[in-house]
Design an enzyme around this catalytic site. Structure first.
Site, short mmCIF file in Angstrom:
data_model
loop_
_atom_site.label_atom_id
_atom_site.label_comp_id
_atom_site.label_asym_id
_atom_site.label_seq_id
_atom_site.Cartn_x
_atom_site.Cartn_y
_atom_site.Cartn_z
N SER A 74 51.65 -29.02 -21.91
CA SER A 74 52.26 -28.29 -23.02
C SER A 74 52.27 -29.10 -24.32
O SER A 74 53.31 -29.34 -24.92
CB SER A 74 53.69 -27.86 -22.66
OG SER A 74 53.68 -26.92 -21.62
N GLY A 104 46.83 -25.43 -23.79
CA GLY A 104 46.92 -24.06 -23.30
C GLY A 104 47.30 -23.09 -24.40
O GLY A 104 46.51 -22.76 -25.27
N GLY A 105 48.55 -22.62 -24.37
CA GLY A 105 49.00 -21.58 -25.29
C GLY A 105 48.79 -21.91 -26.76
O GLY A 105 48.47 -21.02 -27.56
N GLU A 155 46.59 -24.23 -11.99
CA GLU A 155 46.73 -22.82 -11.62
C GLU A 155 45.71 -22.43 -10.56
O GLU A 155 45.99 -21.58 -9.69
CB GLU A 155 46.60 -21.95 -12.87
CG GLU A 155 47.82 -22.07 -13.77
CD GLU A 155 47.55 -21.76 -15.24
OE1 GLU A 155 48.46 -22.01 -16.05
OE2 GLU A 155 46.45 -21.29 -15.56
N GLY A 212 54.57 -24.59 -19.35
CA GLY A 212 55.20 -23.28 -19.52
C GLY A 212 56.59 -23.15 -18.92
O GLY A 212 57.07 -22.05 -18.69
N GLU A 220 47.78 -33.15 -15.70
CA GLU A 220 48.65 -31.99 -15.88
C GLU A 220 49.92 -32.15 -15.05
O GLU A 220 49.89 -31.91 -13.84
CB GLU A 220 47.97 -30.72 -15.35
CG GLU A 220 46.77 -30.21 -16.06
CD GLU A 220 46.37 -28.89 -15.43
OE1 GLU A 220 46.60 -27.86 -16.08
OE2 GLU A 220 45.90 -28.88 -14.29
N ASN A 277 42.16 -24.34 -23.59
CA ASN A 277 42.02 -23.47 -22.42
C ASN A 277 42.73 -22.15 -22.71
O ASN A 277 43.96 -22.08 -22.70
CB ASN A 277 42.64 -24.15 -21.19
CG ASN A 277 42.61 -23.27 -19.96
OD1 ASN A 277 41.89 -22.27 -19.92
ND2 ASN A 277 43.40 -23.62 -18.96
N TRP A 278 41.94 -21.11 -22.97
CA TRP A 278 42.52 -19.82 -23.35
C TRP A 278 43.13 -19.08 -22.17
O TRP A 278 43.83 -18.09 -22.35
CB TRP A 278 41.44 -18.93 -23.98
CG TRP A 278 40.93 -19.44 -25.29
CD1 TRP A 278 41.27 -20.60 -25.94
CD2 TRP A 278 39.95 -18.80 -26.13
NE1 TRP A 278 40.58 -20.72 -27.11
CE2 TRP A 278 39.76 -19.63 -27.26
CE3 TRP A 278 39.23 -17.62 -26.03
CZ2 TRP A 278 38.86 -19.30 -28.28
CZ3 TRP A 278 38.34 -17.29 -27.05
CH2 TRP A 278 38.16 -18.12 -28.16
N LYS A 279 42.85 -19.53 -20.96
CA LYS A 279 43.33 -18.85 -19.75
C LYS A 279 42.93 -17.36 -19.80
O LYS A 279 41.85 -17.05 -20.28
CB LYS A 279 44.84 -19.07 -19.57
CG LYS A 279 45.19 -20.57 -19.58
CD LYS A 279 46.61 -20.86 -19.18
CE LYS A 279 46.85 -22.37 -19.20
NZ LYS A 279 48.20 -22.72 -18.71
N HIS A 300 42.06 -27.12 -12.12
CA HIS A 300 43.25 -26.81 -12.91
C HIS A 300 44.41 -26.47 -11.99
O HIS A 300 44.23 -25.89 -10.92
CB HIS A 300 42.97 -25.64 -13.86
CG HIS A 300 44.03 -25.41 -14.87
ND1 HIS A 300 45.19 -24.72 -14.59
CD2 HIS A 300 44.14 -25.81 -16.17
CE1 HIS A 300 45.95 -24.69 -15.67
NE2 HIS A 300 45.34 -25.34 -16.64
#
Length: 252
Positions: free
Chosen positions: A212, A233-234, A97, A173, A167, A9-11, A95
């Site tokens: 994460s 994610g990151g 977010e 994060g 999640e 997931n590049w966000k 998600h």
């Protein structure tokens, strides 16, 4: 045997140049034969171009969200049919977010799940608790509620064409990490909730971990019996890091 799945997931990250470099590195580094499935979910504006970069590779295209409506005056939204039209196979729904920042409630997430499946997209349904909810001992209650909202409106076999992702919002994060045992506990609970409705579907359901995951902890997390891969994610924004996570799935 459930086939592991790694989804990046590049966000809201990337540029045309960065995306091209990332996809090139990813495609060069992946083995010719894999024992896992893989997808990347770039921002909507890059979906078409990233899809072209992926061409006929093993890497599938996914979107980060979808509108619950099919068509109409919904400024800024993209329908499931549109996502399918530009080459998406998967779409993330619910998600954390989207739930917290954009106030998407359980009912809306359920509608998005149905909208995705109506066009042949495979939803990656996210569930998970906040730090406050975990500290109050409400983790299982929250996850069950979020899952029930979808199961109550979806067709009985809907999860055969879906992926779940757990999640723990408090571990994304924040520098905090759920232990593999904590992840396994919730994944087992999710599978048990589904098994109460259909044991066969539960046995084949892929449940990803989305708290994460990094190269350094992927192998240990993926070793858990009810963890079937990761929603990354990151770490999915760096080809070398993402490939190490994929290697952990391959060895698993």
């Amino acid at each position: 045997m459930r086939r592991p799945f790694i989804a990046g997931n590049w966000k809201m990250h990337g540029s045309r140049a960065e995306n091209a470099e990332l996809i090139e590195g990813l495609l060069l580094g992946l083995p010719a034969q894999t024992h896992f499935d893989i997808a990347v979910c770039p921002p909507n504006v890059y979906l078409w171009e990233v899809g072209r970069l992926l061409k006929d590779s093993i890497v599938k295209l996914g979107a980060q969200s979808v509108c619950a409506e099919a068509i109409g005056a919904f400024t800024g939204e993209a329908s499931a049919a549109m996502l399918k039209d530009v080459g998406c196979t998967y779409v993330i729904v619910g998600h954390s977010e989207r739930r917290t920042i954009y106030r998407e409630d359980d009912a809306l997430v359920a509608r998005k799940f149905l909208a995705a499946q109506s066009q042949g997209l495979i939803p990656i349904l996210c569930v998970g608790e906040t730090l406050e909810e975990r500290e109050k001992g409400q983790t299982m209650q929250v996850v069950s509620r979020q899952l029930k909202a979808v199961l109550d409106v979806a067709a009985p076999g809907a999860l055969q064409q879906a992926v779940l992702a757990y999640e723990p919002v408090w571990a994304i994060g924040t520098g905090k990490n759920a232990t593999p045992a904590q992840a396994q506990e919730v994944h087992a609970h999710i599978r048990a909730e589904v098994a109460a409705r259909d044991a066969n579907i539960a046995a084949g359901l892929r449940v990803l971990y989305g708290g994460s995951v990094k190269a350094g902890n992927a192998k240990e997390i993926f070793a858990m019996p009810d963890v079937d891969g990761g929603l990354i994610g990151g770490a999915s924004l760096k080809a070398d890091e993402f490939l190490k996570i994929c290697a952990a799935a391959q060895s698993h």
